[in-house]
Structures are given as structure tokens and as C-alpha cells.
Write a protein that holds these residues in place. Sequence first.
Motif, short mmCIF file in Angstrom:
data_model
loop_
_atom_site.label_atom_id
_atom_site.label_comp_id
_atom_site.label_asym_id
_atom_site.label_seq_id
_atom_site.Cartn_x
_atom_site.Cartn_y
_atom_site.Cartn_z
N SER A 49 75.29 161.66 -3.33
CA SER A 49 75.20 160.32 -3.89
C SER A 49 74.01 159.63 -3.27
N GLY A 50 73.71 158.43 -3.74
CA GLY A 50 72.56 157.72 -3.20
C GLY A 50 71.34 157.96 -4.06
N GLY A 51 70.23 157.37 -3.61
CA GLY A 51 69.03 157.40 -4.43
C GLY A 51 67.99 158.39 -3.99
N VAL A 52 68.36 159.44 -3.27
CA VAL A 52 67.39 160.41 -2.77
C VAL A 52 66.98 161.36 -3.88
N SER A 53 65.69 161.49 -4.09
CA SER A 53 65.17 162.43 -5.07
C SER A 53 65.44 163.86 -4.61
N THR A 54 65.93 164.69 -5.53
CA THR A 54 66.25 166.07 -5.20
C THR A 54 65.58 167.00 -6.20
N SER A 55 64.95 168.06 -5.68
CA SER A 55 64.34 169.06 -6.54
C SER A 55 64.79 170.43 -6.09
N THR A 56 64.63 171.42 -6.97
CA THR A 56 65.07 172.78 -6.68
C THR A 56 63.92 173.75 -6.87
N VAL A 57 63.77 174.65 -5.90
CA VAL A 57 62.83 175.77 -6.01
C VAL A 57 63.68 177.04 -6.06
N VAL A 58 63.55 177.80 -7.13
CA VAL A 58 64.37 178.99 -7.32
C VAL A 58 63.54 180.23 -7.01
N GLY A 59 64.10 181.10 -6.18
CA GLY A 59 63.40 182.35 -5.91
C GLY A 59 63.59 182.85 -4.50
N ASP A 60 62.93 183.93 -4.19
CA ASP A 60 62.95 184.53 -2.87
C ASP A 60 62.26 183.60 -1.87
N LEU A 61 62.81 183.52 -0.66
CA LEU A 61 62.28 182.59 0.34
C LEU A 61 60.80 182.84 0.62
N ALA A 62 60.45 184.05 1.00
CA ALA A 62 59.06 184.34 1.38
C ALA A 62 58.09 184.07 0.23
N GLU A 63 58.54 184.35 -1.00
CA GLU A 63 57.65 184.17 -2.15
C GLU A 63 57.55 182.71 -2.59
N SER A 64 58.45 181.86 -2.09
CA SER A 64 58.48 180.47 -2.52
C SER A 64 57.80 179.51 -1.55
N LEU A 65 57.32 180.02 -0.42
CA LEU A 65 56.81 179.14 0.62
C LEU A 65 55.54 178.39 0.21
N ASP A 66 54.70 179.02 -0.58
CA ASP A 66 53.49 178.31 -1.02
C ASP A 66 53.86 177.06 -1.82
N ASP A 67 54.87 177.19 -2.69
CA ASP A 67 55.33 176.03 -3.45
C ASP A 67 55.94 174.98 -2.54
N LEU A 68 56.75 175.41 -1.58
CA LEU A 68 57.41 174.47 -0.68
C LEU A 68 56.42 173.65 0.13
N PHE A 69 55.36 174.30 0.58
CA PHE A 69 54.43 173.65 1.49
C PHE A 69 53.19 173.10 0.80
N THR A 70 53.22 172.96 -0.53
CA THR A 70 52.12 172.27 -1.20
C THR A 70 52.10 170.80 -0.81
N GLN A 71 53.25 170.27 -0.42
CA GLN A 71 53.35 168.93 0.14
C GLN A 71 53.88 169.05 1.57
N PRO A 72 53.59 168.09 2.43
CA PRO A 72 54.06 168.19 3.81
C PRO A 72 55.58 168.27 3.90
N VAL A 73 56.05 169.07 4.84
CA VAL A 73 57.48 169.25 5.11
C VAL A 73 57.77 168.69 6.49
N ASP A 74 58.82 167.90 6.60
CA ASP A 74 59.19 167.33 7.89
C ASP A 74 60.31 168.09 8.58
N ALA A 75 61.25 168.61 7.81
CA ALA A 75 62.38 169.34 8.39
C ALA A 75 62.85 170.41 7.42
#
Length: 337
Positions: A49-75
Amino acid sequence: MRIVITGGHGFIGSLLRAQLSARGVFRGEPIDELVILDRSAAQSDVAGSGGVSTSTVVGDLAESLDDLFTQPVDAVFHLASAVSSECEADLDLGLRANLDGTRALLDAARRQFEQTGRLVSVIFSSSVAVYGSDAALPMPEVVSESTLLTPQSSYGTQKHMYEQLIADYTRRGVLDGRVVRLMTVAVRPGRPNAAASSFVSGIIREPLAGQGSVCPVRPDLLLAIASPRRTVEGILTVAEAERGDGPGTLTGRLPVNLPALTVTVGDMLDSLERLGGKEARARVTMREDPAIDAIVRSWPARFDNARAFALGLGADEDMDAVVAQYIEDHASGTVDA
């Protein structure tokens, strides 16, 4: 603040996502986005609940890291892994999912720091499977974070290896690593999975839903368990704890063993009967499986939880409270799909 949850559509990942979304803050800062990484796009039935924006990246962890880190990650809450029986049955699967994927994640976090100076906090879900009794060094009856680790399964060995690498990356200052050792989480909703401990929830969940369940171990087997609520509370407490040497701070780089409720399988069945009736208990069939028994018996059941207690954490009151929590949270009494 941008937070990633790997394995975020799993049970604990979904509960964690719901908590963070409802709170809207992490370490006192507003959460701008929750990114859920999972191999499946299926949405959990545990909604935030709440107003936090949520998105999903589907796929293998190692193959998805480029997508995950296109924007800064804090945690990053790193929950994704192949589970115990899977790793024992298929060594290559465990190495790919647990070693290769986690190494790729840590190095992506390291690259972000080296390129931008922005430190990533990596909260890693480890397991009591890192412990074990070796012929040359029997495991003490009560273990703590300072007990020498001699895991007796591939899954436990893989978790142990990454506990050490995360500690080293933290020592070098390229990420902020925090390791939380989870107890066996009970009672989980849903279908049984390939974890050796799957029966721990199954001998409560299925009988309460009017279905049969097989218990593959003897009633005298001791287990260290934690309810879903206590587990998520522990993960978030360790994730948000300030580092330091005083009371209530996270000292050093040692993992934190979450507080455990120690019970026998027989205690669990007694609780099932008290809260679900004799008919529920009668739905459990005792049928020993030596492979499952060997894995689960290698795990410790009694812990010195001083490190967790110093952070304000505590164990569940008793087994009846654990079963009652499941009934309250899943009042329909059905096994979820």
C-alpha cells in the motif's frame, strides 16, 4: 531512494515489498521506487500500500543487472536463490543461481561505487544451513555467529562463500554488506517447494486446509523456526541498523542470526492438534526420507541470539502463536496456488 528486491515475487520478498511500500521510507528517506527482480512476472497476492512506485524486471539475475543499474541503486535485498534440495540434486544449478548470480550482483554494486561514488547497501539472506557438524569438529549444542562454519550441503556451502565475499567487499569499502541468517520460516502459504525444509510448513498448512501431508522426519527432530512476520521484521531491522559499537548498532561485519523458536516436530504436531483439531493431525503421515532427514538434522536448532537481541529483535512466543499467525493471515484455510 531506489531499492531492488531480488526474488521479490517470492513469499518473503512479497511481504518485504508490502512493508516497504506501506512505510514509504527506508532509513528515514522517502522511497522513490521499488524494483522487483524475479524470474517470473506473476504478481503476488500480498499487495503493498502507499504511494511508492513499483516496477518489475523479469529474467535471470546476472542477465538483468544492466537494466537494474541503468539508474542508481541505493539498496538491494538479495533474496533470490536456488533452494537446498535443488542444490543438492543439481550442483551446477546451485553454482549458477547462487554463486554466479550473486557474484555478478556484488560486482555491479561495486562498479556503481567505483564509477559514481554512490554506495549500495546489499542485504543478503543467508541461512542456518551454513552450520554443520564435521567429524573433526562437532557442532556445539548452542551456536552463535562466532561458531566455525562447516556446512554439510552444497546450498549451505554456497551461502557461506558469499557471506565471506560480502564481508570482504564491505571491508574494502565498495559496498555496505549486511548478512541476515534466516531460520526456517513457518508457516509459509502456497504450494510445497524444493527446499529440504518444505515439510515444516506443509505439516501445518495442508492439514489445516483439509489435505494430507507427509512428514519425512522423526517427531524428535529439533528445528529452529521463525514466523513470516518475525522474519521480515528481522531483515528490515538489520538493514536499517546504524553501524557502530554502541547499544542497538550493527557492530563489525559478522552476520546476524535472526532469533529462533526451538521446537520439535512433535511440538508442531501437538500445536496443530490444539488449534486445528485431532482431524487435522490425523492428516499427517509419518514417512521418513533419509535424504531430507540428513540435510535438516545437520542444521543447528539452538542459538545464542545476543547479537540479534542487541538490535531489539526477539523470537516468536511459542508454536501456538506461530500457527495462530498463519490462521489469522490466511483465514480461508486453503492452500494458495
